[in-house]
Scaffold this active site. Structure first.
Site, short mmCIF file in Angstrom:
data_model
loop_
_atom_site.label_atom_id
_atom_site.label_comp_id
_atom_site.label_asym_id
_atom_site.label_seq_id
_atom_site.Cartn_x
_atom_site.Cartn_y
_atom_site.Cartn_z
N GLY A 25 -0.64 -27.12 26.18
CA GLY A 25 -0.27 -27.40 24.91
C GLY A 25 0.92 -28.39 24.18
O GLY A 25 1.22 -28.46 22.99
N TYR A 168 -1.75 -11.04 17.86
CA TYR A 168 -1.29 -12.02 18.37
C TYR A 168 0.49 -11.45 19.05
O TYR A 168 0.89 -11.92 19.89
CB TYR A 168 -0.49 -13.06 17.14
CG TYR A 168 0.86 -14.12 17.06
CD1 TYR A 168 -0.15 -14.81 17.64
CD2 TYR A 168 1.63 -14.05 16.77
CE1 TYR A 168 0.86 -16.44 18.43
CE2 TYR A 168 2.60 -15.08 16.80
CZ TYR A 168 2.31 -16.64 17.31
OH TYR A 168 3.03 -16.96 17.51
N ALA A 170 0.44 -8.29 20.39
CA ALA A 170 0.54 -7.63 21.64
C ALA A 170 0.25 -9.19 22.65
O ALA A 170 0.79 -8.68 23.05
CB ALA A 170 -1.45 -6.47 21.17
N LYS A 172 2.09 -11.56 22.42
CA LYS A 172 2.96 -12.68 23.11
C LYS A 172 4.20 -11.41 23.62
O LYS A 172 4.48 -11.20 24.11
CB LYS A 172 3.80 -12.03 21.80
CG LYS A 172 3.24 -14.18 20.38
CD LYS A 172 3.13 -15.25 21.60
CE LYS A 172 2.65 -15.95 21.15
NZ LYS A 172 2.76 -17.76 22.06
P1 NAD Z 1 0.61 -25.70 17.36
O1 NAD Z 1 -0.51 -25.03 16.24
O2 NAD Z 1 1.55 -26.71 16.72
O3 NAD Z 1 0.37 -26.50 18.56
C1 NAD Z 1 -0.33 -25.55 19.42
C2 NAD Z 1 -1.00 -26.35 20.45
O4 NAD Z 1 -1.11 -25.69 21.27
C3 NAD Z 1 -1.77 -26.93 20.69
O5 NAD Z 1 -1.07 -28.43 20.84
C4 NAD Z 1 -3.37 -26.28 20.83
O6 NAD Z 1 -3.86 -27.95 21.80
C5 NAD Z 1 -2.38 -26.24 22.07
N1 NAD Z 1 -3.73 -25.53 22.56
C6 NAD Z 1 -4.44 -24.20 21.21
N2 NAD Z 1 -5.41 -23.37 21.59
C7 NAD Z 1 -5.41 -23.73 23.14
C8 NAD Z 1 -6.70 -23.57 24.15
N3 NAD Z 1 -7.18 -22.40 24.15
N4 NAD Z 1 -6.19 -24.65 25.04
C9 NAD Z 1 -5.83 -25.83 25.75
N5 NAD Z 1 -4.44 -25.88 24.12
C10 NAD Z 1 -4.67 -25.15 23.02
O7 NAD Z 1 2.20 -24.56 17.60
P2 NAD Z 1 3.23 -24.64 18.27
O8 NAD Z 1 3.82 -23.31 16.17
O9 NAD Z 1 4.00 -25.92 18.71
O10 NAD Z 1 3.57 -23.99 18.51
C11 NAD Z 1 3.72 -23.25 20.07
C12 NAD Z 1 3.81 -21.82 20.95
O11 NAD Z 1 4.54 -21.57 20.17
C13 NAD Z 1 2.06 -20.95 20.80
O12 NAD Z 1 2.31 -20.09 21.76
C14 NAD Z 1 2.64 -20.13 19.51
O13 NAD Z 1 2.88 -18.71 19.53
C15 NAD Z 1 4.52 -19.96 19.74
N6 NAD Z 1 5.36 -20.08 18.13
C16 NAD Z 1 5.45 -20.55 17.33
C17 NAD Z 1 6.23 -20.53 15.79
C18 NAD Z 1 6.03 -21.36 15.54
O14 NAD Z 1 6.45 -20.76 13.63
N7 NAD Z 1 5.76 -22.56 15.00
C19 NAD Z 1 6.52 -19.01 16.35
C20 NAD Z 1 6.39 -18.06 17.71
C21 NAD Z 1 5.94 -18.99 18.73
#
Ligand code: NAD
Length: 260
Positions: A25, A168, A170, A172
């Protein structure tokens, strides 16, 4: 005075001891910030992304501009063959993987009563199975080399739960159980596995939240702001470095003190 004007990253790139970090990601948000931060730390970077070729190309160039090697591979983390190919390509191009960071994740929010099976399955397949696929694909080489550091990105929702996010949360919470178990399993091989659980971070994932939800979130965050992806990346940088050499099986919340 030294004649050497190369940046530390450029020096590391030329050294045979350069380490390799794999980031899932990587094209956006926390994954992107992490890939850049680890490149600044001197790691060669293999990252995967789901669909945005342009964003991946830009990041690829930005990482290379820091003087380390970069590889971008379009990969669906929910598909084990796709992940195996991503890891194999990274190992062939950059060398064995020293560090793996799993940031690929999605949300499909709905009250349980309205949850379509597809939304449940997609979130579990991407967020939880995706972590399994990446860790499964890198672990044998790490065990053989008796070193490695894994950081899986969970969420405060996985620690406390969150209404409309049963799927989500579950996934995490599953990441936390998975990582703690993995830490116990592979610690004797010198491999560490930790979890970072962010609160609200400013990325594309939270950009779509409506104003009411954002306002409520801010009221529950003592620091009264959303976090930045770079702040999460900084914590990951610490967790994959020797500075955290005695930390494993731990869950680090980075959430501005959020009270859920
Ligand atoms: P984002 O949506 O900006 O980026 C998500 C990334 O995951 C992208 O690069 C996308 O291409 C990739 N991705 C999604 N599905 C995919 C798949 N099937 N195969 C390969 N790549 C895939 O999200 P973010 O905010 O940067 O979140 C990153 C991580 O942090 C996630 O796991 C999210 O659950 C976690 N998170 C984010 C937040 C927040 O507030 N932004 C809070 C808690 C946890």
């Amino acid at each position: 005075m030294s004649e050497n004007t190369q940046s530390p990253a450029a020096e590391a790139a030329e050294s045979p001891a350069t380490k390799v970090a794999l980031v899932s990601g990587g094209s956006r948000g926390i994954g992107r910030a992490t890939a850049l931060r680890l490149a600044q730390d001197g790691f060669d970077i293999g990252f995967c992304y789901r669909s945005d070729d342009q964003a991946a190309k830009e990041l690829d160039a930005e990482i290379a501009g820091l003087g380390v090697r970069s590889l971008a591979v379009k990969t669906d983390v929910s598909d084990s063959n796709s992940v195996r190919a991503f890891v194999a390509e990274t190992e062939a191009a950059l060398g064995p993987v020293d560090v793996a960071v799993t940031s690929a994740g999605i949300t499909r929010d709905n009250p349980l009563l309205m949850m379509p099976d597809e939304d449940w399955n997609q979130v579990i397949d991407t967020n939880l199975n995706g972590v399994y696929h990446v860790c499964r694909a890198v672990i044998f080489e790490m065990m053989k080399r008796k070193s490695g550091s894994i950081v899986n990105i969970s969420s405060v929702a996985g620690v406390y739960g969150n209404a409309t996010q049963t799927n989500y949360a579950a996934s995490k919470a599953g990441i936390i159980g998975f990582s703690r178990s993995l830490a116990k399993e592979v610690g004797r091989y010198g491999i560490r596995a930790n979890v970072v659980a962010p609160g609200f971070i400013e990325t594309d994932m939270t950009a779509g939240l409506n104003e009411k939800v954002k306002k409520q979130a801010l009221q529950s965050i003592p620091l009264r702001r959303l976090g930045r992806a770079e702040e999460v990346a900084d914590l990951v940088s610490f967790l994959v470095s020797e500075r955290s050499s005695y930390i494993t099986g731990a869950v680090f919340q980075i959430d501005g003190g959020i009270i859920i």
